[in-house]
Design an enzyme around this catalytic site. Structure first.
Site, PDB file in Angstrom:
ATOM      1  N   GLY A 200      23.222  -5.936  25.021  1.00 32.58           N
ATOM      2  CA  GLY A 200      24.430  -6.521  25.834  1.00 32.58           C
ATOM      3  C   GLY A 200      23.639  -7.114  27.341  1.00 32.58           C
ATOM      4  O   GLY A 200      23.676  -7.930  28.073  1.00 32.58           O
ATOM      5  N   ALA A 201      22.033  -8.326  26.396  1.00 37.21           N
ATOM      6  CA  ALA A 201      21.508  -9.055  27.125  1.00 37.21           C
ATOM      7  C   ALA A 201      22.147 -10.224  27.907  1.00 37.21           C
ATOM      8  O   ALA A 201      22.332 -11.454  28.610  1.00 37.21           O
ATOM      9  CB  ALA A 201      20.346 -10.180  26.082  1.00 37.21           C
TER      10      ALA A 201
ATOM     11  N   GLY B  79      25.424  -9.620  29.365  1.00 33.16           N
ATOM     12  CA  GLY B  79      26.653  -9.100  30.186  1.00 33.16           C
ATOM     13  C   GLY B  79      25.709  -9.173  31.282  1.00 33.16           C
ATOM     14  O   GLY B  79      24.675  -9.307  32.001  1.00 33.16           O
TER      15      GLY B  79
ATOM     16  N   GLY C 243      22.372   2.614  30.116  1.00 36.22           N
ATOM     17  CA  GLY C 243      22.611   2.791  31.234  1.00 36.22           C
ATOM     18  C   GLY C 243      24.413   2.434  31.146  1.00 36.22           C
ATOM     19  O   GLY C 243      25.673   3.016  32.101  1.00 36.22           O
ATOM     20  N   THR C 244      24.756   2.158  29.647  1.00 36.43           N
ATOM     21  CA  THR C 244      26.180   2.031  29.307  1.00 36.43           C
ATOM     22  C   THR C 244      27.009   3.877  29.340  1.00 36.43           C
ATOM     23  O   THR C 244      26.738   4.385  29.058  1.00 36.43           O
ATOM     24  CB  THR C 244      26.036   1.673  27.788  1.00 36.43           C
ATOM     25  OG1 THR C 244      25.415   0.424  27.485  1.00 36.43           O
ATOM     26  CG2 THR C 244      27.848   1.358  27.436  1.00 36.43           C
TER      27      THR C 244
ATOM     28  N   ALA D 226      21.699   7.422  31.464  1.00 35.90           N
ATOM     29  CA  ALA D 226      21.377   7.349  32.902  1.00 35.90           C
ATOM     30  C   ALA D 226      22.495   6.690  33.293  1.00 35.90           C
ATOM     31  O   ALA D 226      23.127   6.095  33.112  1.00 35.90           O
ATOM     32  CB  ALA D 226      20.130   6.718  33.606  1.00 35.90           C
TER      33      ALA D 226
ATOM     34  N   HIS E 144      34.425   0.169  42.261  1.00 34.41           N
ATOM     35  CA  HIS E 144      34.108  -0.558  41.544  1.00 34.41           C
ATOM     36  C   HIS E 144      34.546  -1.913  41.568  1.00 34.41           C
ATOM     37  O   HIS E 144      35.890  -2.077  41.415  1.00 34.41           O
ATOM     38  CB  HIS E 144      33.734  -0.008  40.004  1.00 34.41           C
ATOM     39  CG  HIS E 144      32.318   0.945  40.179  1.00 34.41           C
ATOM     40  ND1 HIS E 144      32.543   2.377  40.393  1.00 34.41           N
ATOM     41  CD2 HIS E 144      30.853   1.962  39.090  1.00 34.41           C
ATOM     42  CE1 HIS E 144      31.180   2.813  40.255  1.00 34.41           C
ATOM     43  NE2 HIS E 144      30.532   2.221  39.868  1.00 34.41           N
TER      44      HIS E 144
ATOM     45  N   LYS F 216      35.453  -3.196  35.022  1.00 28.77           N
ATOM     46  CA  LYS F 216      34.934  -1.677  35.099  1.00 28.77           C
ATOM     47  C   LYS F 216      35.546  -1.244  33.443  1.00 28.77           C
ATOM     48  O   LYS F 216      36.586  -1.449  34.236  1.00 28.77           O
ATOM     49  CB  LYS F 216      34.264  -0.993  35.492  1.00 28.77           C
ATOM     50  CG  LYS F 216      33.961   0.464  35.556  1.00 28.77           C
ATOM     51  CD  LYS F 216      32.863   0.967  36.506  1.00 28.77           C
ATOM     52  CE  LYS F 216      32.419   2.706  36.279  1.00 28.77           C
ATOM     53  NZ  LYS F 216      31.395   2.615  35.092  1.00 28.77           N
TER      54      LYS F 216
ATOM     55  N   THR G 163      28.945   7.982  37.459  1.00 31.77           N
ATOM     56  CA  THR G 163      28.588   8.724  38.377  1.00 31.77           C
ATOM     57  C   THR G 163      29.072   9.693  39.346  1.00 31.77           C
ATOM     58  O   THR G 163      29.111  11.158  39.241  1.00 31.77           O
ATOM     59  CB  THR G 163      28.016   7.282  39.601  1.00 31.77           C
ATOM     60  OG1 THR G 163      27.524   6.726  38.735  1.00 31.77           O
ATOM     61  CG2 THR G 163      27.308   8.181  40.616  1.00 31.77           C
TER      62      THR G 163
HETATM   63  P1  NAP Z   1      29.329  -6.743  30.711  1.00 29.60           P
HETATM   64  O1  NAP Z   1      29.355  -7.372  31.856  1.00 29.60           O
HETATM   65  O2  NAP Z   1      31.154  -7.030  29.984  1.00 29.60           O
HETATM   66  O3  NAP Z   1      28.405  -6.312  29.463  1.00 29.60           O
HETATM   67  C1  NAP Z   1      28.029  -5.900  28.189  1.00 29.60           C
HETATM   68  C2  NAP Z   1      27.779  -7.210  27.515  1.00 29.60           C
HETATM   69  O4  NAP Z   1      27.489  -5.915  25.987  1.00 29.60           O
HETATM   70  C3  NAP Z   1      28.941  -7.958  26.739  1.00 29.60           C
HETATM   71  O5  NAP Z   1      28.128  -9.072  26.451  1.00 29.60           O
HETATM   72  C4  NAP Z   1      29.211  -7.848  25.909  1.00 29.60           C
HETATM   73  O6  NAP Z   1      30.082  -8.245  24.967  1.00 29.60           O
HETATM   74  C5  NAP Z   1      27.817  -7.061  24.551  1.00 29.60           C
HETATM   75  N1  NAP Z   1      28.474  -5.985  23.810  1.00 29.60           N
HETATM   76  C6  NAP Z   1      29.248  -5.288  24.079  1.00 29.60           C
HETATM   77  N2  NAP Z   1      29.472  -4.390  22.894  1.00 29.60           N
HETATM   78  C7  NAP Z   1      27.945  -4.577  21.988  1.00 29.60           C
HETATM   79  C8  NAP Z   1      27.319  -4.562  20.766  1.00 29.60           C
HETATM   80  N3  NAP Z   1      27.390  -3.504  19.661  1.00 29.60           N
HETATM   81  N4  NAP Z   1      26.484  -5.161  20.851  1.00 29.60           N
HETATM   82  C9  NAP Z   1      25.998  -6.267  21.005  1.00 29.60           C
HETATM   83  N5  NAP Z   1      26.497  -6.919  22.839  1.00 29.60           N
HETATM   84  C10 NAP Z   1      27.585  -5.939  23.238  1.00 29.60           C
HETATM   85  O7  NAP Z   1      29.315  -5.160  31.169  1.00 29.60           O
HETATM   86  P2  NAP Z   1      28.653  -4.383  32.476  1.00 29.60           P
HETATM   87  O8  NAP Z   1      29.283  -4.685  33.835  1.00 29.60           O
HETATM   88  O9  NAP Z   1      26.979  -5.649  32.178  1.00 29.60           O
HETATM   89  O10 NAP Z   1      28.187  -3.230  32.229  1.00 29.60           O
HETATM   90  C11 NAP Z   1      27.643  -2.703  30.940  1.00 29.60           C
HETATM   91  C12 NAP Z   1      27.254  -0.716  31.402  1.00 29.60           C
HETATM   92  O11 NAP Z   1      26.751  -0.819  31.466  1.00 29.60           O
HETATM   93  C13 NAP Z   1      29.014  -0.233  31.675  1.00 29.60           C
HETATM   94  O12 NAP Z   1      29.624   0.534  30.368  1.00 29.60           O
HETATM   95  C14 NAP Z   1      29.174  -0.153  33.063  1.00 29.60           C
HETATM   96  O13 NAP Z   1      29.669   0.984  33.585  1.00 29.60           O
HETATM   97  C15 NAP Z   1      27.469   0.341  32.558  1.00 29.60           C
HETATM   98  N6  NAP Z   1      27.037   0.342  34.342  1.00 29.60           N
HETATM   99  C16 NAP Z   1      25.849   0.990  34.446  1.00 29.60           C
HETATM  100  C17 NAP Z   1      25.202   1.664  35.417  1.00 29.60           C
HETATM  101  C18 NAP Z   1      23.870   2.168  35.468  1.00 29.60           C
HETATM  102  O14 NAP Z   1      22.906   2.989  36.233  1.00 29.60           O
HETATM  103  N7  NAP Z   1      23.508   3.537  34.296  1.00 29.60           N
HETATM  104  C19 NAP Z   1      25.565   0.726  36.600  1.00 29.60           C
HETATM  105  C20 NAP Z   1      26.420  -0.533  36.054  1.00 29.60           C
HETATM  106  C21 NAP Z   1      26.922  -0.852  35.645  1.00 29.60           C
HETATM  107  P3  NAP Z   1      32.039  -8.648  24.602  1.00 29.60           P
HETATM  108  O15 NAP Z   1      31.830  -8.654  26.131  1.00 29.60           O
HETATM  109  O16 NAP Z   1      32.115  -9.587  23.313  1.00 29.60           O
HETATM  110  O17 NAP Z   1      31.877  -6.850  24.286  1.00 29.60           O
END
Ligand code: NAP
Length: 270
Positions: free
Chosen positions: A11-12, A14, A100-101, A126, A156, A160, A167
């Protein structure tokens, strides 16, 4: 001799993934060796993250990247639909996932726990890597003993994919466990003119309200009510940097694990 931890980010390209790439690049003892996403293929992950080139191009082949670059850890910030398969792929390649997802199916989470125990490949999952949010959950657990009613409001950004947030669910679970599940909900059966206006109900008890707006990052209020008083706990992640110390800690700690740990609190409150 300093040991370098080799990290791949899934997800690098994102929002969170780019932040993780920046964190890995500036952190002593960590080295980015792999970057996987569907976007920015063939582009240097450093450039995608807005920093100097790191000599690692973004690929859409997770298995090939893991086998080819042999990372110690894979950090996953992708999507609820992709995360479980990514984690299984990493474990089978002997690479420790730091996840983190949010929004993973509980059955997939349980299966990952079994796979981790069988293979002795450590996993950290987490829903929130911000230490302030972990403390908010801890304080909510403490307050739950003293208050008979609570509602959770999580707020959020509007991109999202899952609701309620991981959380909010975890907070409700902890409060519910503290109370032995006896959280009473509404004192009166309100006549609601709008469906859903009272939010969702966790385990038939705790109300959770999910707000989605542009401009927000990740925020949560836990509001307790009792006789003649309320107690409000609030945490705000005002930038995604807030999650990085927790992610880096998990990357360092997962190296010594041989099973799955769920929740940053299990790494920082020992
Ligand atoms: P984002 O901006 O949509 O980034 C996710 C990236 O991963 C996108 O570029 C997506 O591509 C890509 N992706 C999806 N499926 C993939 C796969 N199978 N292989 C490789 N890449 C893939 O989302 P974000 O805001 O960064 O959030 C990502 C996740 O982190 C969410 O679930 C969010 O709830 C979570 N999060 C967790 C925390 C924590 O502290 N644990 C904090 C913030 C966010 P596509 O657009 O083509 O799908």
């Amino acid at each position: 001799m300093n040991i370098i931890i080799r990290v791949a980010v899934c997800g690098a390209a994102g929002r969170m993934g780019r932040e993780v790439v920046r964190a890995v690049a500036r952190e002593d003892g960590l080295e980015l060796v792999g970057a996987v996403d569907h976007h920015d293929l063939g582009t240097d992950a450093g450039v995608v993250a807005g920093i100097a080139p790191l000599g690692v191009v973004v690929s859409n082949d997770l298995k090939g990247t893991l086998v080819g670059t042999q990372p110690d850890v894979m950090v996953d910030f992708t999507s609820p639909a992709a995360v479980a398969e990514n984690a299984r792929t990493a474990i089978r390649a002997g690479v420790r996932p730091v996840i983190g997802t949010t929004g993973m199916d509980p059955k997939d989470l349980a299966e990952l726990g079994r796979l981790s125990a069988e293979t002795r490949v450590g996993v950290v999952v987490a829903p929130n890597f911000a230490v302030g949010a972990v403390l908010m959950m801890k304080f909510a657990e403490m307050a739950a003993k003293f208050f008979p009613a609570v509602e959770i409001i999580e707020l959020h950004h509007d991109q999202k994919l899952d609701a309620p947030s991981g959380t909010a669910l975890k907070t409700a679970e902890k409060i519910s466990q503290t109370r032995g599940g006896d959280y009473r909900q509404d004192a009166v059966d309100a006549m609601t003119a709008l469906e859903g206006v009272r939010g969702g109900s966790y385990n038939g008890g705790i109300r959770i309200h999910s707000v989605r707006l542009p401009g927000l990052v990740a925020h949560q209020e836990v509001i307790f009510g009792g006789l003649g008083q309320t107690l409000t706990l609030r945490h705000d992640s005002i930038s995604r940097e807030s999650f990085m110390p927790g992610v880096v800690l998990a990357v360092r700690r997962v190296i010594g694990l041989e099973e799955m740990v769920v929740g940053l609190e299990n790494l920082i409150f020992e």
